[in-house]
Scaffold this motif. Structure first.
Motif, PDB file in Angstrom:
ATOM      1  N   LYS A 188     -12.333   7.995   5.939  1.00  0.00           N
ATOM      2  CA  LYS A 188     -12.401   8.537   4.578  1.00  0.00           C
ATOM      3  C   LYS A 188     -12.108  10.200   4.700  1.00  0.00           C
ATOM      4  O   LYS A 188     -11.898  10.726   3.587  1.00  0.00           O
ATOM      5  CB  LYS A 188     -13.818   8.418   3.896  1.00  0.00           C
ATOM      6  CG  LYS A 188     -14.063   6.903   3.780  1.00  0.00           C
ATOM      7  CD  LYS A 188     -15.439   6.621   2.816  1.00  0.00           C
ATOM      8  CE  LYS A 188     -15.448   5.124   2.774  1.00  0.00           C
ATOM      9  NZ  LYS A 188     -16.931   4.914   1.888  1.00  0.00           N
ATOM     10  N   LEU A 192      -1.883  11.395   0.125  1.00  0.00           N
ATOM     11  CA  LEU A 192      -2.319  10.336  -0.303  1.00  0.00           C
ATOM     12  C   LEU A 192      -3.547  10.347  -1.184  1.00  0.00           C
ATOM     13  O   LEU A 192      -3.681   9.749  -2.179  1.00  0.00           O
ATOM     14  CB  LEU A 192      -2.878   9.191   1.074  1.00  0.00           C
ATOM     15  CG  LEU A 192      -1.706   8.488   1.590  1.00  0.00           C
ATOM     16  CD1 LEU A 192      -2.226   7.884   2.982  1.00  0.00           C
ATOM     17  CD2 LEU A 192      -1.033   7.617   1.004  1.00  0.00           C
ATOM     18  N   ASN A 193      -4.431  11.166  -1.054  1.00  0.00           N
ATOM     19  CA  ASN A 193      -5.551  11.343  -1.816  1.00  0.00           C
ATOM     20  C   ASN A 193      -6.346  10.127  -2.160  1.00  0.00           C
ATOM     21  O   ASN A 193      -6.509   9.677  -3.223  1.00  0.00           O
ATOM     22  CB  ASN A 193      -5.134  12.255  -3.293  1.00  0.00           C
ATOM     23  CG  ASN A 193      -6.269  12.650  -3.925  1.00  0.00           C
ATOM     24  OD1 ASN A 193      -7.336  13.007  -3.451  1.00  0.00           O
ATOM     25  ND2 ASN A 193      -6.030  12.745  -5.220  1.00  0.00           N
ATOM     26  N   ALA A 194      -6.545   9.494  -0.920  1.00  0.00           N
ATOM     27  CA  ALA A 194      -6.945   8.142  -1.020  1.00  0.00           C
ATOM     28  C   ALA A 194      -8.583   8.136  -0.773  1.00  0.00           C
ATOM     29  O   ALA A 194      -9.109   8.909  -0.189  1.00  0.00           O
ATOM     30  CB  ALA A 194      -6.243   7.078  -0.444  1.00  0.00           C
ATOM     31  N   LYS A 195      -9.245   7.067  -1.255  1.00  0.00           N
ATOM     32  CA  LYS A 195     -10.582   7.003  -0.977  1.00  0.00           C
ATOM     33  C   LYS A 195     -11.095   6.698   0.653  1.00  0.00           C
ATOM     34  O   LYS A 195     -11.699   7.145   1.148  1.00  0.00           O
ATOM     35  CB  LYS A 195     -11.392   5.724  -1.774  1.00  0.00           C
ATOM     36  CG  LYS A 195     -11.614   6.199  -3.292  1.00  0.00           C
ATOM     37  CD  LYS A 195     -12.024   5.102  -3.741  1.00  0.00           C
ATOM     38  CE  LYS A 195     -12.292   5.180  -5.383  1.00  0.00           C
ATOM     39  NZ  LYS A 195     -13.036   4.089  -6.111  1.00  0.00           N
ATOM     40  N   GLN A 198       0.933  -1.138  -0.060  1.00  0.00           N
ATOM     41  CA  GLN A 198      -0.031  -0.028   0.163  1.00  0.00           C
ATOM     42  C   GLN A 198       0.776   1.231  -0.057  1.00  0.00           C
ATOM     43  O   GLN A 198       2.039   1.272   0.555  1.00  0.00           O
ATOM     44  CB  GLN A 198      -0.911   0.049   1.171  1.00  0.00           C
ATOM     45  CG  GLN A 198      -1.871  -1.260   1.333  1.00  0.00           C
ATOM     46  CD  GLN A 198      -1.857  -1.532   2.827  1.00  0.00           C
ATOM     47  OE1 GLN A 198      -1.160  -2.119   3.374  1.00  0.00           O
ATOM     48  NE2 GLN A 198      -3.255  -0.887   3.160  1.00  0.00           N
ATOM     49  N   ARG A 199       0.331   2.405  -0.822  1.00  0.00           N
ATOM     50  CA  ARG A 199       1.108   3.706  -0.520  1.00  0.00           C
ATOM     51  C   ARG A 199       0.962   4.031   1.001  1.00  0.00           C
ATOM     52  O   ARG A 199      -0.242   3.946   1.476  1.00  0.00           O
ATOM     53  CB  ARG A 199       0.331   4.736  -1.157  1.00  0.00           C
ATOM     54  CG  ARG A 199       0.670   4.298  -3.022  1.00  0.00           C
ATOM     55  CD  ARG A 199       0.006   5.549  -3.647  1.00  0.00           C
ATOM     56  NE  ARG A 199      -1.349   5.598  -3.594  1.00  0.00           N
ATOM     57  CZ  ARG A 199      -2.160   6.833  -3.234  1.00  0.00           C
ATOM     58  NH1 ARG A 199      -1.455   7.872  -3.039  1.00  0.00           N
ATOM     59  NH2 ARG A 199      -3.272   6.923  -3.116  1.00  0.00           N
ATOM     60  N   ILE A 221      -8.531   5.764   4.202  1.00  0.00           N
ATOM     61  CA  ILE A 221      -6.990   5.850   4.877  1.00  0.00           C
ATOM     62  C   ILE A 221      -7.145   5.099   5.943  1.00  0.00           C
ATOM     63  O   ILE A 221      -8.150   5.184   6.882  1.00  0.00           O
ATOM     64  CB  ILE A 221      -6.863   7.423   5.216  1.00  0.00           C
ATOM     65  CG1 ILE A 221      -6.706   8.227   3.982  1.00  0.00           C
ATOM     66  CG2 ILE A 221      -5.286   7.279   5.882  1.00  0.00           C
ATOM     67  CD1 ILE A 221      -6.911   9.785   4.253  1.00  0.00           C
ATOM     68  N   GLU A 253      -2.906   4.146   2.496  1.00  0.00           N
ATOM     69  CA  GLU A 253      -4.118   3.821   1.678  1.00  0.00           C
ATOM     70  C   GLU A 253      -4.661   2.541   2.088  1.00  0.00           C
ATOM     71  O   GLU A 253      -4.023   1.528   2.305  1.00  0.00           O
ATOM     72  CB  GLU A 253      -3.690   3.732   0.251  1.00  0.00           C
ATOM     73  CG  GLU A 253      -4.959   3.521  -0.755  1.00  0.00           C
ATOM     74  CD  GLU A 253      -4.194   3.533  -2.239  1.00  0.00           C
ATOM     75  OE1 GLU A 253      -4.885   3.712  -3.315  1.00  0.00           O
ATOM     76  OE2 GLU A 253      -3.021   3.079  -2.438  1.00  0.00           O
TER      77      GLU A 253
END
Length: 435
Positions: A111, A78-81, A60-61, A83, A147
């Protein structure tokens, strides 16, 4: 140690050693062949993942943060859906742990990046208590912001050293994300094994066969096989004795990802893995264990009141068991090892006498490697200079034992001699009962 044994035990290996890759044939310096004070190398989760990432393994990032503001910034980057925020300590059961800040759980999903900062504020600088930590918990100094990925299916994969196979072995199961021992006990047919030839490495057909046995299908077969080969490259590169991935999972989007990893290292390779060993976080180590390690002593603290000073881990366990059998409780076991020096004995007594729980000391030295006379000199020196206040029972057997007994008997010190281990345990327990 395991790598050295492997090279010596390979069938027909007397001349084939010359054919090994350079990584495996570099000579070990003499100091690395001696007893090493380090028992194991502990890495945080993010450190293991960084090693995997550097070897091309898919993880994972993630980012690491030491302040709430840094954690918040990492979450935004991260700009992930979704976290996941994980407290980094060297203990399991973090998800069900409790912080002394009142926060429950060392692993949280969200989120909203803003929530990451709020949660990190209740983690960093606070103690996290889990089933594997001391009662007071362990202070959290770093958090991993990663992420969060959905896992469609979980498998288990590991590479480890196997003495019976004279080398590394791949072990896998389509049942991952659970205790692998339980899988082996209930459904042994779901455990698959591939012996790795140390001269050839992991062959393509082996990696693909393991991928199929793990249940990967279609394009995921090749992807999983590629991850398996990269994990073996990591295993070699860092002189690991074990690389365990649980789970090795697949995502709904069709990616094979190593979601967690445990890596054990060959401590005798420290001289050529300086960057890896420099990563170790010593702040969570027991201070007494660390002090013992300075003098090449192996110390494990227990909760009893009879200190055990022995040579060899097996003898230490037997000594603890017999003390318990006679109604006593061991306060520790302290292993002198084979390369005994008088100063080691002195330092051992210094550590044991500094423990307020210790009400008696039992010395049990047995074997042909240890020079009993050196041990006896160290004991008498320690008793005099440290002004030992607790009863001392000594059982010695082995090289120069008669000279050792003479040194103890002529010392004029109140040392109780024992004929055997059973006699020593009885006398140690009785010495406390008399108080």
């Amino acid at each position: 140690r395991c790598r050295l044994q492997l090279l010596l035990c390979v069938p027909g290996g007397r001349r084939r050693l010359l054919c090994l890759p350079p990584h495996l044939t570099r000579p070990l310096p003499m100091q690395s062949l001696q007893s090493n004070p380090r028992r194991w190398l502990n890495l945080q989760e993010y450190q293991s993942k960084k090693l995997m990432q550097d070897s091309g393994v898919t993880v994972q990032r993630f980012f690491v943060a030491e302040t709430p503001s840094a954690a918040l910034e990492a979450a935004r980057k991260l700009n992930a859906k979704e976290i996941v925020l994980k407290a980094q300590i060297l203990a399991g059961g973090r998800g069900k742990g409790v912080f002394n800040s009142g926060l429950k759980g060392g692993v949280h999903l969200t989120k909203d990046p803003a929530v990451v900062g709020e949660l990190a504020n209740k983690m960093l600088g606070f103690n996290l208590t889990t089933k594997q930590t001391p009662k007071e918990g362990v202070k959290v100094k770093t958090v991993m912001v990663a992420e969060a990925l959905d896992i469609a299916r979980e498998t288990y994969f590991a590479i480890l050293m196997d003495r019976s196979c004279n080398g590394p072995v791949m072990v896998g199961s389509p049942q991952g994300g659970v205790d692998i021992e339980e899988v082996a006990a209930k459904t042994p047919e779901l455990i698959f094994k591939e012996v790795i030839d140390i001269f050839e490495g992991v062959r393509d057909e082996q990696a693909l066969r393991m991928a199929v046995n793990l249940g990967f299908k279609g394009p995921l077969e090749r992807q999983a096989a590629d991850q398996i080969k990269k994990l073996y490259d990591l295993f070699l590169k860092v002189d690991a004795t074990q690389v365990e991935v649980n789970p090795l999972g697949e995502t709904p989007e069709g990616r094979v990802v190593c979601f967690d990893a445990k890596i054990n290292f060959d401590d005798n390779a420290e001289f050529r893995q300086k960057d890896v060993f420099a990563m170790e976080d010593m702040t969570e180590s027991d201070p007494t264990e660390m002090e013992a390690a300075k003098y090449d002593l192996k110390y494990i603290g227990l909760d009893g009141n009879i200190a055990c000073f022995v040579n060899g881990a097996g003898l230490a366990m037997a000594t603890c068991d017999i003390i318990d059998l006679h109604g006593g409780k061991p306060a520790n076991f302290l292993d002198l090892g084979g390369g005994v020096k008088e100063n080691q004995v002195y330092q051992a007594f210094k550590l044991l006498s500094a423990d307020p729980k210790v009400e008696a000391i039992l010395v049990n030295i047995f074997g042909g490697i240890v020079n009993c006379a050196i041990v006896a000199k160290g004991i008498t020196k320690a008793c005099r200079e440290l002004e030992l206040k607790v009863p001392l029972v000594v059982r010695l057997e082995g090289t120069n034992v008669q000279e050792a007994k003479r040194i103890l008997s002529e010392s004029g010190l109140p040392i109780m001699a024992a004929n055997d281990l059973d006699d020593a345990a009885r006398k140690a327990v009785a010495s406390i009962a008399k108080k």
